[in-house]
Design a protein around this motif. Structure first.
Motif, PDB file in Angstrom:
ATOM      1  N   TYR A  73       0.830  -1.209   0.000  1.00 23.21           N
ATOM      2  CA  TYR A  73       0.000   0.000   0.000  1.00 23.21           C
ATOM      3  C   TYR A  73       0.863   1.258   0.000  1.00 23.21           C
ATOM      4  CZ  TYR A  73      -4.272   2.671   1.161  1.00 23.21           C
ATOM      5  OH  TYR A  73      -5.339   3.528   1.146  1.00 23.21           O
ATOM      6  N   HIS A  75       0.427   5.110   0.370  1.00 23.39           N
ATOM      7  CA  HIS A  75      -0.639   5.997   0.847  1.00 23.39           C
ATOM      8  C   HIS A  75      -0.657   7.336   0.119  1.00 23.39           C
ATOM      9  CE1 HIS A  75       2.212   8.459   3.079  1.00 23.39           C
ATOM     10  NE2 HIS A  75       2.668   7.392   3.743  1.00 23.39           N
ATOM     11  N   GLY A 101       2.708  -1.417   4.470  1.00 22.74           N
ATOM     12  CA  GLY A 101       2.593   0.011   4.222  1.00 22.74           C
ATOM     13  C   GLY A 101       3.936   0.663   4.536  1.00 22.74           C
ATOM     14  N   TYR A 144      -1.196  -1.339  -4.331  1.00 19.90           N
ATOM     15  CA  TYR A 144      -2.314  -0.432  -4.035  1.00 19.90           C
ATOM     16  C   TYR A 144      -1.767   0.992  -3.955  1.00 19.90           C
ATOM     17  CZ  TYR A 144      -6.697   1.067  -1.723  1.00 19.90           C
ATOM     18  OH  TYR A 144      -7.886   1.683  -1.404  1.00 19.90           O
ATOM     19  N   GLN A 146      -2.811   5.040  -3.578  1.00 19.47           N
ATOM     20  CA  GLN A 146      -3.833   6.033  -3.258  1.00 19.47           C
ATOM     21  C   GLN A 146      -3.341   7.425  -3.625  1.00 19.47           C
ATOM     22  OE1 GLN A 146      -4.791   6.333   0.898  1.00 19.47           O
ATOM     23  NE2 GLN A 146      -6.439   7.814   0.583  1.00 19.47           N
TER      24      GLN A 146
END
Length: 389
Positions: A73, A75, A101, A144, A146
């Motif tokens: 991930y 962020h 993360g 992922y 964002q």
């Protein structure tokens, strides 16, 4: 010139929380690193990772006992691990995935200053840790990204041909396109996702809010359109840039996506892909069919055109054959009907003859009966006269 441009872009694009939302502390009993604001968890590990740019980034690895996938991930802007901690734990639980993360250089307690090139080095270091430190395979990793995290995510995804999947959460087409509706990519632009998305070979899920005032929803829609292997996107009505996790559809759709990409490719149904009507009606071909099809095409290239009966008939000849066939069938049916009609006519004639014979017999019998009755009546009257006399 490039360094100056990159520095200016960094000032406009990166907003690390100041001060950071956490500090790194060492556990007194075990010596393990912890985030200062959160208690130790058995399945959570905090670590520092060196990058090729000479910085150290802070990573957080969450282990799930039932996991078959690992989520890496990246962020969004103006966030760090302290702010993402609870969400990461929840995602790991609900999606049943291991989750890694990290904070970009200059974010949280990661050293250095944020820049486009530093984020590329940051995600590479984290990916290397997953492979070498935790034994994760490329085929089991879901990237992922964002918001600004879509930049390093797509840069890495474009260079990894065997990834399990990619998730783009409120992604950007490029840094410059967030501010200006430019039609082409300039050399000084950062995170040229619009160009890199076309190099990604795995399934791509795009999630974007329709009321996003920071990155317009059109960014997500165009990236989805440009994806090679599309998965059903999630356009959250009324969703803004920083609140998509609070929509119930978010976790449901994400869970469905993870379950889908964890299946073998032959068993996946990516509602996300747009297929033609003909493709939807055709049954899925088996892998052996694809191999044989490839072999057939290769041999076809070597063969010379065949001019015998293998040659396909032109449409006009096909129509003639169909008309001839239909004509023959029609003639046969008419002949059968004619024979049936003749047979029925013969039966009708036979029945008429029988009926006439029956009527003639009835007539004869009626005449004979009347004659006998008449004779009996005359005899009775004669007897009556004799008795009376």
């Amino acid at each position: 010139m490039g360094g100056v441009t990159s520095s200016m872009a960094a000032k406009l694009a990166f907003f690390p929380p100041n001060p950071p939302s956490y500090k790194l502390v060492a556990d007194e009993m075990t010596g393990l690193l912890l985030l200062s604001t959160f208690p130790h968890r058995e399945n959570v590990e905090i670590l520092k990772l060196p990058t090729r740019k000479g910085t150290e980034v802070v990573g957080m690895y969450i282990r799930h006992p039932m996991a078959t996938s690992t989520l890496l991930y990246s962020h969004g802007n103006a966030a760090d691990l302290g702010q993402m901690y609870e969400l990461f734990v929840e995602l790991s639980i609900h999606l049943r995935v291991n989750l890694m993360g990290y904070d970009y250089s200059g974010y949280g307690q990661s050293s250095g200053k944020p820049s486009e090139q530093h984020t590329y080095a940051d995600i590479e270091a984290v990916y290397k840790c997953l492979e070498e430190g935790y034994g994760a395979k490329q085929e089991d990793i879901i990237l992922y990204g964002q918001s600004v995290g879509s930049g390093p995510t797509l840069d890495l995804a474009a260079r990894l041909p065997h990834l399990r999947a990619v998730v783009l959460h409120s992604p950007i087409l490029s840094g410059l396109r967030v501010m200006y509706p430019v039609k082409k990519s300039y050399w000084f632009d950062i995170y040229k996702n619009i160009d890199k998305i076309q190099l990604v070979d795995c399934p791509v899920l795009v999630i974007h809010g329709t009321a996003d005032e920071v990155v317009d929803c059109s960014h997500g829609k165009q990236l989805w359109e440009l994806s090679k292997e599309k998965y059903e996107p999630l356009w959250l009505k009324g969703g803004n840039h920083c609140d998509l996790e609070h929509h119930p559809e978010y976790i449901r759709h994400l869970k469905k996506f993870v379950l889908t990409v964890e299946k073998p490719p032959s068993q996946r149904y990516t509602g996300s892909r747009r297929r033609s009507t003909d493709q939807q009606l055709l049954p899925p071909r088996k892998s052996t069919d694809i191999v044989f099809e490839a072999s057939r095409k290769s041999t076809d290239r070597r063969e010379k055109p065949r001019h015998s009966t293998d040659k396909a008939l032109p449409p006009t000849d096909v129509n003639k054959l169909l008309l001839k066939s239909n004509s023959n069938n029609l003639s046969e049916k008419l002949e059968k009907l004619k024979n049936q009609s003749n047979y029925a006519e013969k039966l009708r004639v036979s029945f008429d003859q029988v009926e006439r014979s029956r009527r003639s017999v009835d007539c004869c019998l009626e005449k004979s009966r009347k004659s006998v009755d008449h004779q009996l009546e005359r005899g009775r009257k004669s007897v009556d006269r004799i008795r009376t006399g």
